[in-house]
Design a protein around this motif. Sequence first.
Motif, PDB file in Angstrom:
ATOM      1  N   ASN A  44      65.471  29.432   4.268  1.00 22.06           N
ATOM      2  CA  ASN A  44      66.684  30.152   3.884  1.00 22.06           C
ATOM      3  C   ASN A  44      67.902  29.229   3.824  1.00 22.06           C
ATOM      4  OD1 ASN A  44      66.479  33.340   3.743  1.00 22.06           O
ATOM      5  ND2 ASN A  44      64.971  32.638   5.244  1.00 22.06           N
ATOM      6  N   ASN A  45      67.651  27.908   3.862  1.00 22.40           N
ATOM      7  CA  ASN A  45      68.718  26.906   3.788  1.00 22.40           C
ATOM      8  C   ASN A  45      69.755  27.079   4.900  1.00 22.40           C
ATOM      9  OD1 ASN A  45      67.734  25.672   1.353  1.00 22.40           O
ATOM     10  ND2 ASN A  45      68.539  27.428   0.219  1.00 22.40           N
ATOM     11  N   LEU A  46      69.287  27.492   6.070  1.00 21.11           N
ATOM     12  CA  LEU A  46      70.182  27.652   7.215  1.00 21.11           C
ATOM     13  C   LEU A  46      70.154  26.379   8.053  1.00 21.11           C
ATOM     14  CD1 LEU A  46      69.174  31.315   8.005  1.00 21.11           C
ATOM     15  CD2 LEU A  46      71.418  30.562   7.201  1.00 21.11           C
ATOM     16  N   ASN A  47      71.274  26.073   8.667  1.00 14.51           N
ATOM     17  CA  ASN A  47      71.440  24.811   9.374  1.00 14.51           C
ATOM     18  C   ASN A  47      70.988  24.942  10.829  1.00 14.51           C
ATOM     19  OD1 ASN A  47      72.203  22.262  10.149  1.00 14.51           O
ATOM     20  ND2 ASN A  47      74.397  22.702  10.193  1.00 14.51           N
ATOM     21  N   LEU A  48      69.745  24.597  11.097  1.00 11.13           N
ATOM     22  CA  LEU A  48      69.199  24.625  12.453  1.00 11.13           C
ATOM     23  C   LEU A  48      69.574  23.321  13.146  1.00 11.13           C
ATOM     24  CD1 LEU A  48      67.464  25.806  14.682  1.00 11.13           C
ATOM     25  CD2 LEU A  48      65.431  24.941  13.488  1.00 11.13           C
ATOM     26  N   VAL A  49      70.560  23.385  14.047  1.00 16.66           N
ATOM     27  CA  VAL A  49      71.066  22.148  14.647  1.00 16.66           C
ATOM     28  C   VAL A  49      70.304  21.730  15.895  1.00 16.66           C
ATOM     29  CG1 VAL A  49      73.392  22.467  13.730  1.00 16.66           C
ATOM     30  CG2 VAL A  49      72.834  23.449  15.951  1.00 16.66           C
ATOM     31  N   ALA A  50      69.633  22.698  16.562  1.00 14.30           N
ATOM     32  CA  ALA A  50      68.880  22.329  17.767  1.00 14.30           C
ATOM     33  C   ALA A  50      67.974  23.464  18.196  1.00 14.30           C
ATOM     34  CB  ALA A  50      69.835  21.970  18.907  1.00 14.30           C
ATOM     35  N   VAL A  51      66.894  23.098  18.878  1.00 14.63           N
ATOM     36  CA  VAL A  51      66.025  24.060  19.555  1.00 14.63           C
ATOM     37  C   VAL A  51      66.070  23.715  21.032  1.00 14.63           C
ATOM     38  CG1 VAL A  51      63.700  24.981  19.791  1.00 14.63           C
ATOM     39  CG2 VAL A  51      64.529  24.265  17.544  1.00 14.63           C
ATOM     40  N   LEU A  52      66.507  24.667  21.851  1.00 12.29           N
ATOM     41  CA  LEU A  52      66.757  24.395  23.263  1.00 12.29           C
ATOM     42  C   LEU A  52      65.940  25.320  24.162  1.00 12.29           C
ATOM     43  CD1 LEU A  52      70.672  24.243  23.133  1.00 12.29           C
ATOM     44  CD2 LEU A  52      69.087  22.307  23.007  1.00 12.29           C
ATOM     45  N   PRO A  53      65.602  24.833  25.350  1.00  7.73           N
ATOM     46  CA  PRO A  53      64.950  25.715  26.332  1.00  7.73           C
ATOM     47  C   PRO A  53      66.003  26.575  27.034  1.00  7.73           C
ATOM     48  CG  PRO A  53      65.215  23.517  27.249  1.00  7.73           C
ATOM     49  CD  PRO A  53      65.699  23.435  25.822  1.00  7.73           C
ATOM     50  N   ALA A  54      65.579  27.717  27.544  1.00 10.82           N
ATOM     51  CA  ALA A  54      66.493  28.589  28.287  1.00 10.82           C
ATOM     52  C   ALA A  54      66.513  28.125  29.739  1.00 10.82           C
ATOM     53  CB  ALA A  54      66.041  30.038  28.191  1.00 10.82           C
ATOM     54  N   ASP A  55      67.383  27.151  30.034  1.00  9.58           N
ATOM     55  CA  ASP A  55      67.451  26.623  31.398  1.00  9.58           C
ATOM     56  C   ASP A  55      68.898  26.549  31.871  1.00  9.58           C
ATOM     57  OD1 ASP A  55      68.575  24.446  30.098  1.00  9.58           O
ATOM     58  OD2 ASP A  55      66.744  23.240  30.159  1.00  9.58           O
ATOM     59  N   THR A  56      69.095  25.977  33.025  1.00 11.11           N
ATOM     60  CA  THR A  56      70.433  25.937  33.637  1.00 11.11           C
ATOM     61  C   THR A  56      71.394  25.005  32.915  1.00 11.11           C
ATOM     62  OG1 THR A  56      69.622  24.243  35.182  1.00 11.11           O
ATOM     63  CG2 THR A  56      69.562  26.529  35.926  1.00 11.11           C
ATOM     64  N   PHE A  57      70.882  24.165  32.021  1.00 14.72           N
ATOM     65  CA  PHE A  57      71.749  23.246  31.276  1.00 14.72           C
ATOM     66  C   PHE A  57      72.188  23.830  29.930  1.00 14.72           C
ATOM     67  CE2 PHE A  57      68.880  20.589  33.843  1.00 14.72           C
ATOM     68  CZ  PHE A  57      69.818  19.945  34.644  1.00 14.72           C
ATOM     69  N   LEU A  58      71.802  25.053  29.654  1.00 15.85           N
ATOM     70  CA  LEU A  58      72.067  25.637  28.339  1.00 15.85           C
ATOM     71  C   LEU A  58      73.552  25.750  28.040  1.00 15.85           C
ATOM     72  CD1 LEU A  58      70.835  26.861  25.819  1.00 15.85           C
ATOM     73  CD2 LEU A  58      70.783  29.075  26.965  1.00 15.85           C
TER      74      LEU A  58
END
Length: 211
Positions: A44-58
């Motif tokens: 869909n030409n969307l800008n995916l800048v990062a994939v992150l885990p759901a942790d305390t550093f989020l």
Amino acid sequence: MNEHKQALRIVVIAPELAVADPRDRHALRLAERSRMLRIGLLENNLNLVAVLPADTFLSERLAQLQPDLVIVDAESEARDALEHVVMATRDAPRPIVLFTNDDDTTHVRDAVAAGVCAYVVAGLAPQRIRPILDVALARFAHEQALRSELADAKSELKDRKTIDRAKGLLMQRQGLSEPAAYEKLRKTAMEKGLKLGEVARRMLEMVDLLG
């Protein structure tokens, strides 16, 4: 194509794609879901800048990346992931979209109350992704506008009460009429380049200080 959509910065909160045990069907299914979501965003030409885990550093990571929208890709651990995302976006609210295949909807109410703009079950078909995100963005903007209006109304009411107290004090101590007391406050505000409520608040604070 709309420039806003092109510039949209998206962060996905998802489990790792790597599966330690190839016999773990649940982990394999989650990894495939996450992979399909990312492919759908790219298609869909969307800008995916990062994939992150759901942790305390989020929280720190989101503060650095400044995404326009957060997608939570979760299933049985949806509640835990949402808690991390809600905490991470508490001070800087962002639209949140939850994609899941979990048909247990017992925590939908909690998710919406926590700020989730779209709760989508089995909605990973690529053609569905952009409309879902558009609706989430529109809903988020609408809710933020309502919150801003409510905050402004509360502030205006508070200022009005403060101004009334300041007027009453001037009327009592200087023998002024209500219009004269109001005009004195207004003139002082103009001279100092301040809002009327701020002048009234400072005057009351000074009176409290001096006794």
